[in-house]
Design a protein around this motif. Structure first.
Motif, mmCIF file in Angstrom:
data_model
loop_
_atom_site.group_PDB
_atom_site.id
_atom_site.type_symbol
_atom_site.label_atom_id
_atom_site.label_comp_id
_atom_site.label_asym_id
_atom_site.label_seq_id
_atom_site.Cartn_x
_atom_site.Cartn_y
_atom_site.Cartn_z
ATOM 1 N N GLU A 143 -7.168 -0.511 11.631
ATOM 2 C CA GLU A 143 -7.395 0.398 10.516
ATOM 3 C C GLU A 143 -6.111 1.190 10.299
ATOM 4 O O GLU A 143 -5.550 1.734 11.252
ATOM 5 C CB GLU A 143 -8.555 1.338 10.829
ATOM 6 N N LEU A 146 0.827 -1.207 0.000
ATOM 7 C CA LEU A 146 0.000 0.000 0.000
ATOM 8 C C LEU A 146 0.862 1.259 0.000
ATOM 9 O O LEU A 146 0.535 2.256 -0.663
ATOM 10 C CB LEU A 146 -0.924 0.007 1.216
ATOM 11 N N VAL A 189 -4.688 6.454 1.314
ATOM 12 C CA VAL A 189 -5.532 5.256 1.350
ATOM 13 C C VAL A 189 -5.829 4.896 2.799
ATOM 14 O O VAL A 189 -4.965 4.991 3.671
ATOM 15 C CB VAL A 189 -4.831 4.060 0.665
ATOM 16 N N GLU A 232 -7.255 1.626 4.957
ATOM 17 C CA GLU A 232 -7.492 0.193 4.784
ATOM 18 C C GLU A 232 -7.700 -0.462 6.144
ATOM 19 O O GLU A 232 -7.029 -0.130 7.119
ATOM 20 C CB GLU A 232 -6.301 -0.449 4.073
ATOM 21 N N THR A 233 -8.636 -1.414 6.193
ATOM 22 C CA THR A 233 -8.915 -2.158 7.413
ATOM 23 C C THR A 233 -8.488 -3.607 7.232
ATOM 24 O O THR A 233 -8.793 -4.231 6.202
ATOM 25 C CB THR A 233 -10.414 -2.098 7.761
#
Length: 374
Positions: free
Chosen positions: A96, A62, A73, A75-76
């Motif tokens: 998270e 990421l 971004v 993201e979890t």
């Protein structure tokens, strides 16, 4: 984040491009707390950790994507029983992660002074918030003001977490995703400071109640008394530590080792001149936020006379809040603790201690923000 700050500062100085991933929330069991961070440079070097290994590979990718796209971004990562090969946490919790391209204001973290870093969750900016000033901007003055005020309050309490600021409506709220409105802005505030200290001198029932109250308010609470039979952890379960020592000697030693600061609250509940006078002689000469002493008005006047005789000036004596607390009509130890906490909260936040219905202006205000606007 502080553990990788030196490396990020070096990358900033060298003009190295990088992306940063920060854990912004945790639910259930998770290996790292909010604020844990990883950074990945353009040449692939990685520093730090967000999960202790579980999702490091995915977060690394990421970061690489953020470097390519320039996009922030969110993201979890959780646990899935359905797919044994799914990327997730083996501990069963959920984290998270916010991933954004650098640079990051790392130099602010290489010093020991308390500082809060507010990451706008949409990637629109990072603000570095100190007790008396801030750097960075979101591009909107109203958002900046709201975020700075909330970040400063969280810094005071040593707290880290997500907030939503309602800049258009002039207020802030805790992180409650289902209640977000179109004009709300979310930010992750990471405080790099220990909680403020509440020093309670005098091992009495009122001290036990005040220790509980201070703990609820986010203070690190110390109860100190020279009498070992009274100063026991069992009597003060709300305190982080119970010290058996002469109060003035303990306070002087804490000041000497740099363990006190401008957020520290000192409450003297002994109402005994043998303890009060030497202790207040030290306390009133320290740059702490609040010094209050319990006792009747007669005790107060006698105490002032003794302190003058001990060499304190009128200016030093003017700092003393005595009799301690606000006039709430308090009777019980718990009510008295509330009255004391209300007074030192007003002192630290520059509040009037008047009913809100009797005053004009914003309900939530910040001393440094107001001063900066003038």
């Amino acid at each position: 984040m502080r553990e990788i700050a030196d490396r990020l500062a070096a990358w900033n100085d060298a003009g190295v491009r990088y992306a940063v991933a920060v854990v912004v929330s945790v639910r259930g069991s998770a290996p790292r707390a909010p604020g844990a961070a990883m950074a990945v440079s353009a040449d692939g070097e990685a520093v730090g950790s967000v999960s202790g290994g579980c999702v490091e590979g995915a977060v690394y990718e990421l970061c690489r994507e953020a470097l390519d796209t320039g996009e922030t971004v969110r993201e979890t990562f959780g646990y899935s029983d359905d797919d044994a090969f799914a990327i997730g946490l083996t501990c069963g919790g959920t984290v998270e992660v916010l991933v954004r391209p650098g640079p990051f204001p790392a130099s602010a973290l290489t010093h020991d002074e308390p500082v809060a870093v507010a990451h706008l969750m949409d990637g629109s900016g990072i603000l570095t918030v100190h007790a008396s000033h801030h750097t960075g901007t979101t591009g909107r003055a109203d958002v900046d003001q709201a975020v700075v005020a909330e970040a400063r309050a969280m810094l005071d309490a040593g707290r880290t977490g997500i907030i939503s600021v309602c800049a258009a409506r002039g207020g802030t709220t805790p992180h409650t995703p289902r209640q977000l409105r179109r004009d709300d802005v979310e930010a992750f505030v990471h405080s790099y400071a220990p909680p403020p200290r509440l020093l309670v001198f005098g091992a009495i029932d009122h001290a036990a109640a005040l220790a509980r109250q201070g703990s609820v308010l986010g203070y690190r609470v110390t109860v100190c008394d020279a009498r070992p039979v009274f100063a026991t952890p069992a009597r003060f379960p709300g305190a982080d530590e119970v010290i058996v020592d002469w109060p003035h000697r303990y306070l002087a030693a804490e000041a000497e080792r740099g363990a006190l600061d401008g957020r520290t609250v000192v409450c003297v509940l002994t109402h005994d001149a043998r303890f009060d006078v030497p202790l207040l002689k030290v306390a009133l000469r320290l740059p702490v936020a609040y010094v209050g002493a319990m006792g009747s008005r007669r005790t107060h006047h006698d105490r002032l006379a003794r302190l003058r005789k001990a060499g304190l000036s009128d200016g030093e004596l003017a700092r003393l809040r005595s009799p301690i607390g606000l006039d709430l009509g308090a009777r019980t130890p718990e009510e008295t603790a509330l009255a004391i906490a209300a007074e030192f909260t007003a002192a630290r936040r520059d509040g009037t201690a008047l009913p809100l219905g009797q005053i004009n202006g914003p309900i939530h205000h910040d001393r440094a923000a107001v001063a900066a606007a003038q």
